[in-house]
Design an enzyme around this catalytic site. Structure first.
Site, PDB file in Angstrom:
ATOM      1  N   ASP A  82       0.852  -1.189   0.000  1.00 46.07           N
ATOM      2  CA  ASP A  82       0.000   0.000   0.000  1.00 46.07           C
ATOM      3  C   ASP A  82       0.894   1.248   0.000  1.00 46.07           C
ATOM      4  O   ASP A  82       1.806   1.361   0.828  1.00 46.07           O
ATOM      5  CB  ASP A  82      -0.871  -0.060   1.271  1.00 46.07           C
ATOM      6  CG  ASP A  82      -1.987   0.959   1.286  1.00 46.07           C
ATOM      7  OD1 ASP A  82      -2.434   1.364   0.200  1.00 46.07           O
ATOM      8  OD2 ASP A  82      -2.426   1.327   2.403  1.00 46.07           O
ATOM      9  N   ASP A 104       3.000   5.075  -5.408  1.00 48.52           N
ATOM     10  CA  ASP A 104       2.226   6.295  -5.183  1.00 48.52           C
ATOM     11  C   ASP A 104       3.060   7.505  -5.602  1.00 48.52           C
ATOM     12  O   ASP A 104       3.778   8.099  -4.801  1.00 48.52           O
ATOM     13  CB  ASP A 104       1.826   6.380  -3.707  1.00 48.52           C
ATOM     14  CG  ASP A 104       0.948   7.590  -3.426  1.00 48.52           C
ATOM     15  OD1 ASP A 104       0.766   8.417  -4.351  1.00 48.52           O
ATOM     16  OD2 ASP A 104       0.453   7.711  -2.298  1.00 48.52           O
ATOM     17  N   GLY A 214      -8.983   5.571   1.020  1.00 48.03           N
ATOM     18  CA  GLY A 214      -9.670   6.419   1.996  1.00 48.03           C
ATOM     19  C   GLY A 214     -11.156   6.123   2.069  1.00 48.03           C
ATOM     20  O   GLY A 214     -11.972   7.040   2.157  1.00 48.03           O
ATOM     21  N   ASN A 256     -10.219   0.410  -0.479  1.00 48.30           N
ATOM     22  CA  ASN A 256      -9.237   0.318   0.607  1.00 48.30           C
ATOM     23  C   ASN A 256      -9.837   0.679   1.959  1.00 48.30           C
ATOM     24  O   ASN A 256     -10.441   1.759   2.109  1.00 48.30           O
ATOM     25  CB  ASN A 256      -8.097   1.310   0.343  1.00 48.30           C
ATOM     26  CG  ASN A 256      -7.141   0.828  -0.717  1.00 48.30           C
ATOM     27  OD1 ASN A 256      -7.423  -0.130  -1.415  1.00 48.30           O
ATOM     28  ND2 ASN A 256      -6.011   1.494  -0.821  1.00 48.30           N
ATOM     29  N   ASP A 258      -8.803   0.738   6.085  1.00 49.40           N
ATOM     30  CA  ASP A 258      -7.876   0.579   7.206  1.00 49.40           C
ATOM     31  C   ASP A 258      -8.479   1.165   8.483  1.00 49.40           C
ATOM     32  O   ASP A 258      -8.601   0.485   9.501  1.00 49.40           O
ATOM     33  CB  ASP A 258      -6.534   1.251   6.879  1.00 49.40           C
ATOM     34  CG  ASP A 258      -5.497   0.987   7.956  1.00 49.40           C
ATOM     35  OD1 ASP A 258      -5.766   0.199   8.888  1.00 49.40           O
ATOM     36  OD2 ASP A 258      -4.401   1.578   7.892  1.00 49.40           O
TER      37      ASP A 258
HETATM   38  P1  13P Z   1      -9.076   4.673   5.347  1.00 47.35           P
HETATM   39  O1  13P Z   1      -8.248   5.545   6.231  1.00 47.35           O
HETATM   40  O2  13P Z   1     -10.323   5.382   4.909  1.00 47.35           O
HETATM   41  O3  13P Z   1      -9.374   3.346   5.937  1.00 47.35           O
HETATM   42  O4  13P Z   1      -8.237   4.414   3.990  1.00 47.35           O
HETATM   43  C1  13P Z   1      -7.284   3.388   3.938  1.00 47.35           C
HETATM   44  C2  13P Z   1      -6.463   3.444   2.698  1.00 47.35           C
HETATM   45  O5  13P Z   1      -6.738   4.127   1.736  1.00 47.35           O
HETATM   46  C3  13P Z   1      -5.263   2.592   2.671  1.00 47.35           C
HETATM   47  O6  13P Z   1      -4.505   2.819   1.523  1.00 47.35           O
HETATM   48  O1  G3H Z   2      -3.525   4.758   3.529  1.00 51.63           O
HETATM   49  C1  G3H Z   2      -2.913   4.493   4.542  1.00 51.63           C
HETATM   50  C2  G3H Z   2      -3.195   3.355   5.412  1.00 51.63           C
HETATM   51  O2  G3H Z   2      -4.254   3.661   6.280  1.00 51.63           O
HETATM   52  C3  G3H Z   2      -1.947   2.934   6.115  1.00 51.63           C
HETATM   53  O3  G3H Z   2      -1.653   3.767   7.183  1.00 51.63           O
HETATM   54  O4  G3H Z   2       0.755   4.298   6.863  1.00 51.63           O
HETATM   55  O5  G3H Z   2      -0.338   4.492   9.115  1.00 51.63           O
HETATM   56  O6  G3H Z   2       0.092   2.229   8.111  1.00 51.63           O
HETATM   57  P1  G3H Z   2      -0.185   3.688   7.873  1.00 51.63           P
HETATM   58 ZN    ZN Z   3      -4.592   4.835   0.808  1.00 54.97          ZN
END
Ligand code: 13P
Ligand code: G3H
Ligand code: ZN
Length: 311
Positions: A82, A104, A214, A256, A258
């Site tokens: 990611d 990215d 996001g 995505n 997280d």
């Molecule tokens: P969220 O913060 O909305 O879960 O997005 C996660 C994301 O885009 C990871 O790449």
């Molecule tokens: O887009 C980002 C993900 O939520 C990952 O977050 O870089 O804090 O692991 P992180």
């Molecule tokens: Zn992301």
């Protein structure tokens, strides 16, 4: 089953009008919660690892946890980097067993983004690994990127064909108003996504898989558990689920998530520690966090992504 790339998953998702959940993993309980839910629902899955996750848990541990999940669950799983920030981290993940990477380059100029992305694609494709690129900038905070709302910018549809053809990417992340983290809109602000941009992009790239970053919904159920158990997350707001359902039916093949996992895990752990201060066995609170992660993922697969039964 061995790890797979996203090629087949995306083709079927595009044709079937659903999306694959790409869930961020940082430790064993998160891997277990996600994969148990997907396994029981017979859903294909993308497990994704950020640079921060690699720093926290170590590349080898994460790969081995995912390999263990493949033994325990008979579903196709892709292992994805990611937000790869540069060629070196992409190369390291490609060489280290990942089947998909994101480069990215959204912080660079259009030409620099193309140059960097093409370099990653050349290397990845020579090893049978697929690549996600990004055009447009999302607002929000990740470990290594902090984009203010003022610096965020929507994807320009007139750039996408040139970007895809000159880089050879396998999927494209676009910015249509989603953002990273648990505070996506201000209180009182009406959540909005630019579906007109998504439509324009998909017209220009027929059959091509689009990615939404996001995309957490910031379930108020978990925010409330956190608030009721000593947390402070007032005004956390995410993307409404009906908008994500609409996106999942379109050219968006990867969504995505997280923050929603972080909220579920935190809610479970807080609930136990706040209500039972005598607990000091980590298994007692981690198992509740893991169960909440599993609930959230099952809900996403069934009610938002529509990927259940598609493995
Ligand atoms: P969220 O913060 O909305 O879960 O997005 C996660 C994301 O885009 C990871 O790449
Ligand atoms: O887009 C980002 C993900 O939520 C990952 O977050 O870089 O804090 O692991 P992180
Ligand atoms: Zn992301």
């Amino acid at each position: 089953m061995a790890l797979v790339t996203t090629t087949d998953m995306f083709r079927k998702a595009y044709e079937g009008g659903y999306a694959i959940g790409a869930f961020n993993v940082n430790n064993m309980e998160i891997v277990q919660g996600i994969t148990e839910a997907a396994g029981e629902l017979n859903s294909p899955l993308i497990l994704q690892v950020s640079a921060g996750a690699r720093k926290y848990a170590n590349h080898t541990y994460l790969v081995k946890l995912v390999e263990a999940a493949l033994i325990e669950n008979d579903i196709p799983i892709a292992l994805h980097l990611d937000h790869g920030a540069d060629f070196d981290i992409c190369k390291s993940c490609i060489d280290g067993g990942f089947t998909s990477v994101m480069i990215d380059g959204s912080k660079y100029s259009f030409e620099e983004n193309i140059e960097l992305t093409r370099k990653v694609v050349e290397y990845a494709h020579s090893k049978g690994v697929v690549v996600e690129g990004e055009l447009g900038k999302l607002a929000g905070i990740e470990d290594d990127v902090n984009v203010s709302a003022a610096d965020a910018s929507y994807t320009q549809p007139d750039e996408v064909e040139e970007f895809v053809s000159r880089t050879g990417v396998d999927s494209l992340a676009i910015a249509i108003g989603t953002s990273h983290g648990a505070f996506k809109f201000k209180p009182g602000q009406k959540p909005q996504l630019r579906f007109d941009i998504l439509d324009e992009v998909s017209k220009r790239l027929p059959g091509f898989p689009i990615v939404l970053h996001g995309a957490s919904s910031v379930s108020q159920e978990y925010v409330k558990i956190i608030q009721d158990n000593g947390g402070n997350l007032a005004d956390a707001i995410g993307i409404p689920e009906d908008m994500l359902r609409q996106a999942a039916k379109s050219a968006v093949c990867k969504i995505n998530i997280d923050s929603d996992l972080r909220l579920a895990m935190t809610a479970g752990i807080r609930e136990v520690l706040f209500q039972k201060p005598e607990v000091f066995d980590p298994r007692e609170y981690l198992k509740v966090g893991r169960a909440y992660v599993k609930d959230v993922v099952a809900h996403k697969i069934k009610e938002v992504l529509g990927s259940d039964g598609k493995a």
